[in-house]
Design a protein around this motif. Structure first.
Motif, PDB file in Angstrom:
ATOM      1  N   PHE A   1       0.119   0.699  -2.560  1.00 35.31           N
ATOM      2  CA  PHE A   1      -0.275   0.308  -3.915  1.00 35.31           C
ATOM      3  C   PHE A   1       0.942   0.195  -4.830  1.00 35.31           C
ATOM      4  O   PHE A   1       1.089  -0.769  -5.579  1.00 35.31           O
ATOM      5  CB  PHE A   1      -1.290   1.302  -4.461  1.00 35.31           C
ATOM      6  N   LEU A   2       1.831   1.175  -4.735  1.00 30.95           N
ATOM      7  CA  LEU A   2       3.048   1.125  -5.554  1.00 30.95           C
ATOM      8  C   LEU A   2       3.952  -0.034  -5.136  1.00 30.95           C
ATOM      9  O   LEU A   2       4.570  -0.680  -5.987  1.00 30.95           O
ATOM     10  CB  LEU A   2       3.803   2.449  -5.456  1.00 30.95           C
ATOM     11  N   LEU A   3       4.016  -0.321  -3.855  1.00 34.27           N
ATOM     12  CA  LEU A   3       4.787  -1.465  -3.372  1.00 34.27           C
ATOM     13  C   LEU A   3       4.232  -2.763  -3.949  1.00 34.27           C
ATOM     14  O   LEU A   3       4.991  -3.648  -4.370  1.00 34.27           O
ATOM     15  CB  LEU A   3       4.768  -1.491  -1.847  1.00 34.27           C
ATOM     16  N   SER A   4       2.925  -2.858  -4.005  1.00 32.59           N
ATOM     17  CA  SER A   4       2.295  -4.028  -4.597  1.00 32.59           C
ATOM     18  C   SER A   4       2.604  -4.124  -6.085  1.00 32.59           C
ATOM     19  O   SER A   4       2.946  -5.195  -6.597  1.00 32.59           O
ATOM     20  CB  SER A   4       0.789  -3.972  -4.377  1.00 32.59           C
ATOM     21  N   LEU A   5       2.496  -3.002  -6.793  1.00 31.65           N
ATOM     22  CA  LEU A   5       2.784  -2.993  -8.228  1.00 31.65           C
ATOM     23  C   LEU A   5       4.230  -3.379  -8.524  1.00 31.65           C
ATOM     24  O   LEU A   5       4.503  -4.139  -9.452  1.00 31.65           O
ATOM     25  CB  LEU A   5       2.493  -1.615  -8.818  1.00 31.65           C
ATOM     26  N   VAL A   6       5.161  -2.853  -7.740  1.00 27.45           N
ATOM     27  CA  VAL A   6       6.572  -3.159  -7.951  1.00 27.45           C
ATOM     28  C   VAL A   6       6.842  -4.652  -7.722  1.00 27.45           C
ATOM     29  O   VAL A   6       7.574  -5.279  -8.487  1.00 27.45           O
ATOM     30  CB  VAL A   6       7.463  -2.275  -7.040  1.00 27.45           C
ATOM     31  N   ASN A   7       6.238  -5.215  -6.693  1.00 30.71           N
ATOM     32  CA  ASN A   7       6.428  -6.639  -6.427  1.00 30.71           C
ATOM     33  C   ASN A   7       5.842  -7.496  -7.535  1.00 30.71           C
ATOM     34  O   ASN A   7       6.453  -8.486  -7.942  1.00 30.71           O
ATOM     35  CB  ASN A   7       5.809  -7.026  -5.076  1.00 30.71           C
ATOM     36  N   VAL A   8       4.679  -7.140  -8.032  1.00 31.74           N
ATOM     37  CA  VAL A   8       4.076  -7.906  -9.121  1.00 31.74           C
ATOM     38  C   VAL A   8       4.922  -7.775 -10.389  1.00 31.74           C
ATOM     39  O   VAL A   8       5.167  -8.761 -11.088  1.00 31.74           O
ATOM     40  CB  VAL A   8       2.617  -7.450  -9.362  1.00 31.74           C
TER      41      VAL A   8
ATOM     42  N   GLY B   1       3.169  -9.336  -3.934  1.00 34.54           N
ATOM     43  CA  GLY B   1       2.277  -8.345  -4.528  1.00 34.54           C
ATOM     44  C   GLY B   1       0.835  -8.561  -4.102  1.00 34.54           C
ATOM     45  O   GLY B   1       0.116  -7.619  -3.790  1.00 34.54           O
ATOM     46  N   GLY B   2       0.410  -9.829  -4.065  1.00 34.89           N
ATOM     47  CA  GLY B   2      -0.937 -10.141  -3.585  1.00 34.89           C
ATOM     48  C   GLY B   2      -1.109  -9.832  -2.119  1.00 34.89           C
ATOM     49  O   GLY B   2      -2.167  -9.366  -1.687  1.00 34.89           O
ATOM     50  N   PHE B   3      -0.057 -10.066  -1.339  1.00 33.71           N
ATOM     51  CA  PHE B   3      -0.095  -9.739   0.085  1.00 33.71           C
ATOM     52  C   PHE B   3      -0.315  -8.248   0.294  1.00 33.71           C
ATOM     53  O   PHE B   3      -1.214  -7.827   1.026  1.00 33.71           O
ATOM     54  CB  PHE B   3       1.201 -10.186   0.769  1.00 33.71           C
ATOM     55  N   TYR B   4       0.509  -7.431  -0.371  1.00 32.11           N
ATOM     56  CA  TYR B   4       0.389  -5.980  -0.192  1.00 32.11           C
ATOM     57  C   TYR B   4      -0.937  -5.453  -0.733  1.00 32.11           C
ATOM     58  O   TYR B   4      -1.524  -4.537  -0.159  1.00 32.11           O
ATOM     59  CB  TYR B   4       1.560  -5.247  -0.845  1.00 32.11           C
TER      60      TYR B   4
ATOM     61  N   LEU C   1      -6.468  -3.422   0.342  1.00 29.63           N
ATOM     62  CA  LEU C   1      -7.928  -3.531   0.303  1.00 29.63           C
ATOM     63  C   LEU C   1      -8.534  -3.486   1.692  1.00 29.63           C
ATOM     64  O   LEU C   1      -9.654  -3.013   1.868  1.00 29.63           O
ATOM     65  CB  LEU C   1      -8.345  -4.830  -0.385  1.00 29.63           C
ATOM     66  N   ASN C   2      -7.800  -3.973   2.683  1.00 33.51           N
ATOM     67  CA  ASN C   2      -8.316  -3.920   4.046  1.00 33.51           C
ATOM     68  C   ASN C   2      -8.201  -2.525   4.643  1.00 33.51           C
ATOM     69  O   ASN C   2      -8.940  -2.200   5.573  1.00 33.51           O
ATOM     70  CB  ASN C   2      -7.600  -4.942   4.928  1.00 33.51           C
ATOM     71  N   PHE C   3      -7.289  -1.712   4.133  1.00 32.63           N
ATOM     72  CA  PHE C   3      -7.207  -0.327   4.596  1.00 32.63           C
ATOM     73  C   PHE C   3      -8.307   0.536   3.977  1.00 32.63           C
ATOM     74  O   PHE C   3      -8.893   1.378   4.647  1.00 32.63           O
ATOM     75  CB  PHE C   3      -5.851   0.288   4.249  1.00 32.63           C
ATOM     76  N   LYS C   4      -8.552   0.360   2.669  1.00 31.97           N
ATOM     77  CA  LYS C   4      -9.549   1.188   1.996  1.00 31.97           C
ATOM     78  C   LYS C   4     -10.124   0.393   0.829  1.00 31.97           C
ATOM     79  O   LYS C   4      -9.412   0.043  -0.105  1.00 31.97           O
ATOM     80  CB  LYS C   4      -8.898   2.482   1.496  1.00 31.97           C
TER      81      LYS C   4
END
Length: 126
Positions: A21-28, A36-39, A44-47
């Motif tokens: 989640f943090l990796l996604s936030l940092v990329n966005v 960011g959308g990829f991560y 979402l597919n994990f949980k």
């Protein structure tokens, strides 16, 4: 000792998901919207509990790809297609092998039936 090990595995998994989640936030935040959308779609597919954050991501990413000058009707179509393709690729890679069982998967992920939601179905069990 077994309960302690299981409990630690549970928290390690949630820590792993918080890292994605943090990796996604940092990329966005740094402007890498597609990554960011990829991560986030991997997350979402994990949980699927992270669906609560999905509307905020959707509105922000849509805003990033709209209201630009020198684009078709103010929409960055190339960027929007890249983002949508990336998200669809992740979802199809994770759910593709189970295509024939999608109704059963969705009914287990979202146990909502007409006239009855998931929580009220569990009340008689208490």
């Amino acid at each position: 000792a077994g309960l302690l090990i299981v409990d630690h595995v549970h928290f390690q998994y949630n820590g792993f998901l918080s890292g994605i989640f943090l990796l996604s936030l940092v990329n966005v935040a740094s402007g890498n919207i597609v990554w960011g959308g990829f991560y986030f779609s991997v997350l979402l597919n994990f949980k699927h509990i992270y669906l609560y954050c999905a509307p905020v991501y959707f509105v922000y990413m849509l805003r990033v790809h709209m209201f630009h000058e020198n684009t078709f009707l103010g929409v960055d179509l190339v960027g929007l297609i890249k983002l949508g393709g990336c998200v669809l690729l992740v979802i199809s890679a994770s759910l593709g092998p189970f295509f024939n069982h999608l109704p059963q998967i969705l009914s287990r992920l979202f146990p909502v039936q007409p006239g009855r939601n998931g929580h009220s179905a569990l009340i008689p069990l208490l």
